[in-house]
Design an enzyme around this catalytic site. Structure first.
Site, short mmCIF file in Angstrom:
data_model
loop_
_atom_site.label_atom_id
_atom_site.label_comp_id
_atom_site.label_asym_id
_atom_site.label_seq_id
_atom_site.Cartn_x
_atom_site.Cartn_y
_atom_site.Cartn_z
N TYR A 175 -10.63 -0.50 11.46
CA TYR A 175 -12.05 -0.04 10.51
C TYR A 175 -12.30 -0.88 9.58
O TYR A 175 -13.37 -0.59 8.88
CB TYR A 175 -11.85 1.48 10.16
CG TYR A 175 -10.59 1.93 9.31
CD1 TYR A 175 -10.63 1.58 7.93
CD2 TYR A 175 -9.64 2.55 10.15
CE1 TYR A 175 -9.53 1.92 7.35
CE2 TYR A 175 -8.71 2.94 9.37
CZ TYR A 175 -8.46 2.69 8.00
OH TYR A 175 -7.07 2.94 7.25
N LYS A 176 -11.47 -1.82 9.19
CA LYS A 176 -11.95 -2.87 8.26
C LYS A 176 -12.72 -4.08 8.80
O LYS A 176 -13.84 -3.78 9.32
CB LYS A 176 -10.79 -3.32 7.50
CG LYS A 176 -10.11 -2.01 6.76
CD LYS A 176 -8.95 -2.59 5.92
CE LYS A 176 -8.42 -1.67 4.94
NZ LYS A 176 -7.62 -0.53 5.69
N ARG A 183 -12.61 -4.91 -6.56
CA ARG A 183 -12.48 -5.78 -5.26
C ARG A 183 -13.78 -6.03 -4.64
O ARG A 183 -14.70 -4.92 -4.41
CB ARG A 183 -11.55 -4.74 -4.42
CG ARG A 183 -9.98 -4.71 -4.72
CD ARG A 183 -9.49 -4.06 -3.47
NE ARG A 183 -10.17 -3.26 -2.76
CZ ARG A 183 -9.53 -2.86 -1.60
NH1 ARG A 183 -8.47 -3.33 -0.84
NH2 ARG A 183 -10.33 -1.83 -0.56
N PHE A 201 0.83 -1.30 -0.15
CA PHE A 201 -0.15 0.05 -0.02
C PHE A 201 1.04 1.35 -0.02
O PHE A 201 1.77 1.21 0.65
CB PHE A 201 -1.10 0.00 1.32
CG PHE A 201 -2.05 1.03 1.23
CD1 PHE A 201 -2.97 0.93 0.44
CD2 PHE A 201 -1.65 2.23 2.02
CE1 PHE A 201 -4.02 1.82 0.55
CE2 PHE A 201 -2.82 3.14 1.86
CZ PHE A 201 -4.00 2.96 1.02
N ASP A 207 2.34 -5.66 8.44
CA ASP A 207 1.15 -4.88 8.34
C ASP A 207 -0.26 -5.95 8.17
O ASP A 207 -0.33 -6.44 7.28
CB ASP A 207 0.97 -3.85 7.01
CG ASP A 207 -0.01 -3.15 6.98
OD1 ASP A 207 -1.29 -3.37 7.21
OD2 ASP A 207 0.09 -1.82 6.30
#
Length: 412
Positions: free
Chosen positions: A229-230, A378, A138, A204
């Protein structure tokens, strides 16, 4: 066959719908869906922002009206605000395979990546001048690693995760699950390789925590960071977390020392003396409202086995891919997510030449995924609230949308 005998033909759509209903009926996690605020659409973007647990607003209202509104400053003690970063860290710990006392919650993922990478370089010691970074990481992880390298006099080397390390490697920053493709990297094997090279491993976990077993302690991970938050459903911008293995806590030298991580935070002394344990990962005053929102959201995990979540995740993504293959005309999409279970996270990424208009129309039709430009659709499968009927419906509507959108170059 007699003249009166009739035959019925089951269509592929009927077959997959019936299978979905049976799978949902047998799903041990199906009852968890009622714990979330969902509409009649198909929400497949929990790998970007998890759904709201229905009990959270009332808990947040209490934080605002009673803890802040009535108790005010007293809530740092009486409502447990001061100890929240470690307390909530201990609640996350079982979800990533860590013992208590090794995770602190606070700051953003980016800030925690910076702390972890700089600390890893300092733990590695002199004589090593490279920080290896997953070349497909990322982007922010790469930016932060470059900043850490400038600060410490090291250089960043982008590599494929399986590339050989050498005697110049100080730290390696890796993603457990690739954010674009959904590929699951070999955390145990790569951590062992990092250690064999004498380096420090930083992982990560943003796209794996809450979706699959991680095993931080079991596999000897040194440092790890992750967002909440995922798959952990902590809400937009909810605080991230930092894992520091117990064996490294005494040597953990944060590049961001703050009064919250001081051994005597209220002594207000000019010289910095780090606290013991995971508290060293703190910096300044924590975001209490967001942090306590996360704490409330974690209640949905009570009594849930991460192994059961992983089993459902794999079954869901298998079923979705099977439906896509049956419904979608050949050549319109191609999966870039590995088929092998050992290499797959909890999302499916499909390459599609017309990805942007296709995703826009999917969302208009109630199937919410997301787009990674230029050509990746996605779909995130959050096992606590996504069912097999959702997977079938998403694949069916995808096929319908593709029939409406003119084909560009086919994908292979």
């Amino acid at each position: 066959m007699s003249e009166n005998t009739t035959t019925t033909t089951t269509t592929p759509t009927q077959n997959f719908r019936e299978r979905a209903l049976k799978l949902d009926a047998a799903d041990p996690l199906a009852e968890r869906r009622a714990l979330f605020a969902l509409d009649d659409g198909v929400y497949l973007d929990g790998n970007s922002l998890g759904a709201l647990p229905v009990h959270v607003p009332a808990r947040v209202q209490d934080v605002l009206t009673r803890q802040w509104g009535e108790l005010r400053i007293r809530s740092w003690d009486e409502s447990g605000w001061w100890t929240a970063p470690e307390r909530i860290g201990d609640r996350i710990a079982p979800l990533v395979g860590a013992a208590a006392g090794q995770i602190v919650v606070g700051d953003s993922t980016s800030v925690n990546v910076f702390k972890a990478v700089v600390a890893a370089v300092r733990i590695a010691g002199e004589g090593r001048d490279e920080i290896l970074v997953d070349a497909t990481t990322f982007p922010t992880d790469g930016y932060i690693a470059s900043a850490a390298a400038r600060l410490t006099g090291h250089r960043v080397v982008p590599v494929a995760p399986a590339d050989v390390l050498g005697p110049r490697t100080a730290a390696v920053l890796l993603n457990h699950v690739d954010y674009r493709s959904g590929r699951l990297h070999d955390l145990p094997g790569l951590t062992a390789a990092v250690h064999a090279a004498g380096a420090v491993a930083v992982w990560d976990l943003c796209h794996s925590a809450g979706a699959l077993p991680v095993g931080l302690d079991e596999h000897g991970v040194d440092l790890a960071v992750g967002c909440t938050y995922k798959y952990l459903n902590g809400g937009p911008g909810s605080p991230a977390y930092l894992y520091v293995a117990e064996r490294h806590q005494a040597a953990f030298d944060s590049p961001l020392p703050g009064w919250n991580s001081h051994a005597d935070p209220f002594g207000m002394t000019a010289d910095y003396a780090p606290a013991d344990g995971s508290v060293r990962g703190r910096v300044g005053t924590p975001d209490i409202v967001s942090m306590l929102t996360l704490e409330a959201a974690l209640d949905v995990w009570d009594g849930v086995s991460v192994d059961a979540v992983r089993a459902k995740s794999l079954a869901l993504t298998d079923f979705f891919l099977e439906c896509v293959e049956a419904y979608v005309p050949a050549g319109r999409v191609a999966s870039v997510t590995p088929a092998a279970h050992a290499e797959r996270g909890s999302q499916v990424a499909l390459r599609c030449a017309e990805a942007e208009p296709v995703m826009r129309r999917l969302i208009e039709r109630g199937v919410v995924g997301d787009l990674r430009r230029p050509d990746v659709l996605r779909f995130g499968f959050t096992p606590l609230y996504v069912g097999f009927a959702d997977a079938e419906r998403a694949a069916r509507i995808l096929a319908e949308v593709l029939a409406e959108v003119p084909a560009g170059n086919t994908v292979g």
